[in-house]
Design a protein around this motif. Structure first.
Motif, PDB file in Angstrom:
ATOM      1  N   ARG A 297      -2.406   1.982   6.722  1.00  0.00           N
ATOM      2  CA  ARG A 297      -3.271   0.801   6.672  1.00  0.00           C
ATOM      3  C   ARG A 297      -3.125  -0.106   7.891  1.00  0.00           C
ATOM      4  O   ARG A 297      -4.102  -0.467   8.526  1.00  0.00           O
ATOM      5  CB  ARG A 297      -3.004   0.020   5.390  1.00  0.00           C
ATOM      6  CG  ARG A 297      -3.952  -1.142   5.242  1.00  0.00           C
ATOM      7  CD  ARG A 297      -4.128  -1.536   3.826  1.00  0.00           C
ATOM      8  NE  ARG A 297      -5.088  -2.623   3.753  1.00  0.00           N
ATOM      9  CZ  ARG A 297      -5.210  -3.421   2.758  1.00  0.00           C
ATOM     10  NH1 ARG A 297      -4.453  -3.265   1.698  1.00  0.00           N
ATOM     11  NH2 ARG A 297      -6.102  -4.369   2.757  1.00  0.00           N
ATOM     12  N   HIS A 298      -1.884  -0.516   8.216  1.00  0.00           N
ATOM     13  CA  HIS A 298      -1.693  -1.469   9.314  1.00  0.00           C
ATOM     14  C   HIS A 298      -0.729  -0.975  10.395  1.00  0.00           C
ATOM     15  O   HIS A 298      -0.419  -1.723  11.317  1.00  0.00           O
ATOM     16  CB  HIS A 298      -1.192  -2.820   8.789  1.00  0.00           C
ATOM     17  CG  HIS A 298      -2.202  -3.531   7.962  1.00  0.00           C
ATOM     18  ND1 HIS A 298      -1.971  -3.856   6.641  1.00  0.00           N
ATOM     19  CD2 HIS A 298      -3.453  -3.957   8.249  1.00  0.00           C
ATOM     20  CE1 HIS A 298      -3.048  -4.468   6.161  1.00  0.00           C
ATOM     21  NE2 HIS A 298      -3.959  -4.537   7.108  1.00  0.00           N
TER      22      HIS A 298
ATOM     23  N   GLN B 153       0.827  -1.202   0.000  1.00  0.00           N
ATOM     24  CA  GLN B 153       0.000   0.000   0.000  1.00  0.00           C
ATOM     25  C   GLN B 153       0.867   1.260   0.000  1.00  0.00           C
ATOM     26  O   GLN B 153       1.971   1.261   0.528  1.00  0.00           O
ATOM     27  CB  GLN B 153      -0.907   0.010   1.232  1.00  0.00           C
ATOM     28  CG  GLN B 153      -1.918  -1.103   1.237  1.00  0.00           C
ATOM     29  CD  GLN B 153      -2.857  -1.016   0.057  1.00  0.00           C
ATOM     30  OE1 GLN B 153      -3.459   0.015  -0.210  1.00  0.00           O
ATOM     31  NE2 GLN B 153      -2.978  -2.110  -0.675  1.00  0.00           N
TER      32      GLN B 153
END
Length: 102
Positions: free
Chosen positions: A65-66, A49
């Protein structure tokens, strides 16, 4: 010794602290930290990403995202879920022009 390519101008930043560019076919994020311009590959090594909108905290960018964190200077992965470093690029500022080595 890397070849340097003119990639942007300091004026391109406007009031922003980052700028999306391409070096050859690689997405690169130019980041302005105080008087320094840093360049990192704009792809999280955990899941591919973009890091573009990640928060910048204590010399690192956080994947939106994470939550993987990467050192802006070395590219080193600083926490899980990423285990592999991101690519960094040498930057030279000549007058108002920004050059990136590749």
């Amino acid at each position: 010794m890397p070849d340097f390519e003119e990639i942007a101008s300091l004026d391109d930043f406007g009031s922003a602290d980052r700028l999306e560019v391409f070096v050859e076919d690689t997405p690169v994020l130019l980041i302005r930290v105080q008087d320094q311009i840093l360049a990192i590959e704009d792809v999280c090594t955990h899941d591919g990403q973009p890091l573009t909108n990640g928060c910048i905290e204590e010399g690192a960018i956080v994947c939106p995202r994470h939550g993987a964190r990467f050192d802006l200077v070395t590219g080193k992965a600083l926490c899980m879920p990423a285990t592999k470093s991101i690519r960094t690029f040498e930057v030279e500022v000549r007058g108002q022009k920004i050059y990136v080595g590749h």
